[in-house]
Design an enzyme around this catalytic site. Structure first.
Site, PDB file in Angstrom:
ATOM      1  N   TRP A 184      59.213  38.542 -20.169  1.00 30.19           N
ATOM      2  CA  TRP A 184      60.824  38.326 -20.120  1.00 30.19           C
ATOM      3  C   TRP A 184      61.097  38.158 -21.728  1.00 30.19           C
ATOM      4  O   TRP A 184      60.482  37.249 -22.396  1.00 30.19           O
ATOM      5  CB  TRP A 184      61.363  37.334 -19.259  1.00 30.19           C
ATOM      6  N   GLU A 225      60.537  41.703 -16.768  1.00 34.10           N
ATOM      7  CA  GLU A 225      61.784  41.073 -15.904  1.00 34.10           C
ATOM      8  C   GLU A 225      63.151  41.166 -16.753  1.00 34.10           C
ATOM      9  O   GLU A 225      63.327  40.911 -17.650  1.00 34.10           O
ATOM     10  CB  GLU A 225      61.472  39.355 -15.931  1.00 34.10           C
ATOM     11  N   LYS A 227      67.474  40.817 -17.114  1.00 29.11           N
ATOM     12  CA  LYS A 227      68.410  39.922 -17.101  1.00 29.11           C
ATOM     13  C   LYS A 227      69.804  40.364 -17.553  1.00 29.11           C
ATOM     14  O   LYS A 227      69.958  41.185 -17.970  1.00 29.11           O
ATOM     15  CB  LYS A 227      68.010  38.632 -17.905  1.00 29.11           C
ATOM     16  N   ASP A 258      64.719  38.700 -10.411  1.00 24.97           N
ATOM     17  CA  ASP A 258      65.037  37.352 -10.644  1.00 24.97           C
ATOM     18  C   ASP A 258      66.227  37.155  -9.987  1.00 24.97           C
ATOM     19  O   ASP A 258      67.340  37.822 -10.438  1.00 24.97           O
ATOM     20  CB  ASP A 258      65.073  36.644 -12.025  1.00 24.97           C
ATOM     21  N   HIS A 261      69.496  36.525 -12.421  1.00 24.70           N
ATOM     22  CA  HIS A 261      69.886  37.152 -13.481  1.00 24.70           C
ATOM     23  C   HIS A 261      70.602  38.622 -13.178  1.00 24.70           C
ATOM     24  O   HIS A 261      70.599  39.507 -13.957  1.00 24.70           O
ATOM     25  CB  HIS A 261      68.442  37.826 -13.816  1.00 24.70           C
ATOM     26  N   HIS A 285      61.344  36.493  -8.694  1.00 22.28           N
ATOM     27  CA  HIS A 285      61.416  35.008  -9.246  1.00 22.28           C
ATOM     28  C   HIS A 285      62.542  34.565  -8.533  1.00 22.28           C
ATOM     29  O   HIS A 285      63.637  35.020  -8.358  1.00 22.28           O
ATOM     30  CB  HIS A 285      61.735  35.041 -10.825  1.00 22.28           C
ATOM     31  N   ASP A 293      73.326  31.898 -14.287  1.00 21.61           N
ATOM     32  CA  ASP A 293      72.117  31.747 -14.177  1.00 21.61           C
ATOM     33  C   ASP A 293      71.581  30.112 -14.524  1.00 21.61           C
ATOM     34  O   ASP A 293      70.853  29.939 -15.766  1.00 21.61           O
ATOM     35  CB  ASP A 293      71.105  32.582 -14.997  1.00 21.61           C
ATOM     36  N   ASP A 295      69.545  28.237 -12.457  1.00 21.00           N
ATOM     37  CA  ASP A 295      68.347  27.944 -12.280  1.00 21.00           C
ATOM     38  C   ASP A 295      68.243  26.551 -11.277  1.00 21.00           C
ATOM     39  O   ASP A 295      67.337  25.593 -11.605  1.00 21.00           O
ATOM     40  CB  ASP A 295      67.250  27.805 -13.362  1.00 21.00           C
ATOM     41  N   ASP A 325      61.400  30.001  -9.938  1.00 28.67           N
ATOM     42  CA  ASP A 325      61.838  29.974 -11.373  1.00 28.67           C
ATOM     43  C   ASP A 325      63.197  29.131 -11.144  1.00 28.67           C
ATOM     44  O   ASP A 325      64.314  29.454 -11.065  1.00 28.67           O
ATOM     45  CB  ASP A 325      62.090  31.208 -12.040  1.00 28.67           C
TER      46      ASP A 325
END
Length: 418
Positions: A184, A225, A227, A258, A261, A285, A293, A295, A325
């Site tokens: 990423w 990955e 985003k 993800d 993302h 993820h 984003d 997380d 993640d």
């Protein structure tokens, strides 16, 4: 424990209404390995000790006491977390978790032996390992990495990614396992760019060079990955969904979705079936975005349940590589790992306990009334009793027990760290 066993037997009767075999479901759940993100344990600090702050659209908020100060403390924290989580899983590492004994080693020069301590620890704890190049929080990552217009910077990061792929293969060989090695990058633009194509051409060229090195697929799985945007990259991200989805077509490189993302109203659960039509495997993820984003630690919410349903109902347990993640420093870091991983497993169990074939049959008959009614009825089935039984037979604490263990560890260990 007699109460746990009794309630499990009662749950068996309940689920038998839809011909759901609980023993079979638990056997399937036991085989699922979650790749647990080590960086939740230390706020993505790593061990480079170069004084760099987080950068590349990444931020960790909070200042909860007890952050580990060295590899031994981080591994100790991970061991405590793993003892509260049923099943046998993997730990996901970034390149910044290399152990060089204080020697300054540039990222494009890292070698597999810097991860021997992690490998030996994984062996002794019956764990797998996954791996990631670290293309952020570095002076040469401030103005693009694999898409940089500066050839020397781009070459630096190409060398880093090639080194990391070799580390991934080395880890796989040492553990006799497959190591998912995921790329990423934080490349993009804060404001509207004049050239969107150029950076993507350079990224494609860089990736082609990175993946031109043939490694043994018995030991390494490559992934990339995407985003939507990041902090300071609000207007343009080079490695977008469309870029990587097209890049991986016809290649052995996996695409990694993800959960954080994409656009806030866009869900990866809806993408899983489409991706599996064109790829033998898919990587995830799993995170919890709040407005962006961010997380957050994953909770047992609708989207997490839909992700797991798509994995289970499409017979993709062996096709989808599940990684976590998230990073939250506002709460106990070990508890965050336990909460997130147990919730991932809970959602998978809920999906396994669905009469998926029967629901499809109703759907094909256009009996949407029964489909909705049964889906809603299952929400109040005694799932918690099945989960507690699974924890019991896995020799891990039940819900009311594990938190006390973590609190005791916090008192004995966390609060004594300076």
């Amino acid at each position: 424990m007699n109460n746990v066993l009794q309630r499990y037997e009662e749950a068996k009767v309940c689920y038998s209404k839809y011909n759901i075999d609980l023993e079979s479901c638990l056997k399937k759940l036991k085989k699922i390995r979650i790749s647990i993100n080590c960086w939740q344990g230390d706020d993505i600090r790593g061990f480079e000790n170069n004084g760099n702050n987080l950068s590349g659209g990444i931020d960790v908020t909070g200042n909860y006491p007890g952050v580990p100060r060295n590899p031994e403390e981080l591994r100790s924290d991970l061991e405590v977390a793993l003892k509260q989580i049923p099943g046998n899983h993997k730990i996901n590492l970034h390149a910044i978790y290399a152990e060089s004994n204080g020697e300054k080693i540039e990222r494009n020069k890292i070698v597999p032996e810097l991860f021997d301590n992690w490998i030996n620890w994984a062996k002794s704890n019956n764990l797998g390992l996954d791996f990631n190049p670290t293309l952020f929080s570095h002076p040469l990552a401030d103005n693009g990495t694999l898409s940089s217009i500066d050839n020397s910077i781009r070459d630096f990061w190409i060398e880093h990614c090639i080194s990391c792929r070799k580390i991934g293969e080395y880890i796989g060989k040492k553990l006799n396992d497959q190591c998912l090695t995921n790329i990423w990058i934080p490349d993009g633009s804060k404001d509207i760019p004049a050239d969107r194509l150029g950076p993507r051409k350079r990224l494609k060229k860089s990736l082609d060079e990175i993946f031109s090195i043939n490694l043994n697929p018995k030991y390494i799985i490559d992934s990339v990955e995407s985003k939507l945007f990041g902090i300071g990259l609000e207007s343009y991200t080079v490695g977008s969904h469309e870029f990587y989805m097209n890049y991986t077509n016809g290649k052995s490189v996996l695409y990694l979705l993800d959960a954080g993302h994409f656009h806030p109203t866009e869900y990866i659960s809806d993408k899983i079936s489409s991706m599996l039509l064109f790829k033998d495997k898919l990587a995830l993820h799993v995170s919890r975005p709040v407005r962006w984003d961010s997380d957050h630690v994953i909770i047992l919410n609708d989207e997490l349940n839909e992700i797991s349903k798509e994995i289970v109902r499409n017979n993709a347990i062996d096709k989808v590589l599940i990684g976590l993640d998230f990073f939250d420093a506002s709460i106990n870091r070990v508890a965050a790992l336990v909460i997130g991983t147990r919730n991932m497993l809970k959602s998978l169990l809920l999906a396994l306990l669905m009469p998926n074939d029967y629901l499809v049959e109703l759907e094909e008959k256009k009996d949407f009334t029964s489909r909705l009614a049964i889906m809603e009825e299952l929400k109040t089935f005694p799932f918690g009793d099945v989960w507690n039984y699974y924890c019991h037979i896995s020799n891990v604490p039940l819900e009311s027990e594990w938190l006390n263990i973590i609190k005791k560890y916090e008192e004995d260990v966390f609060l004594k760290r300076k």
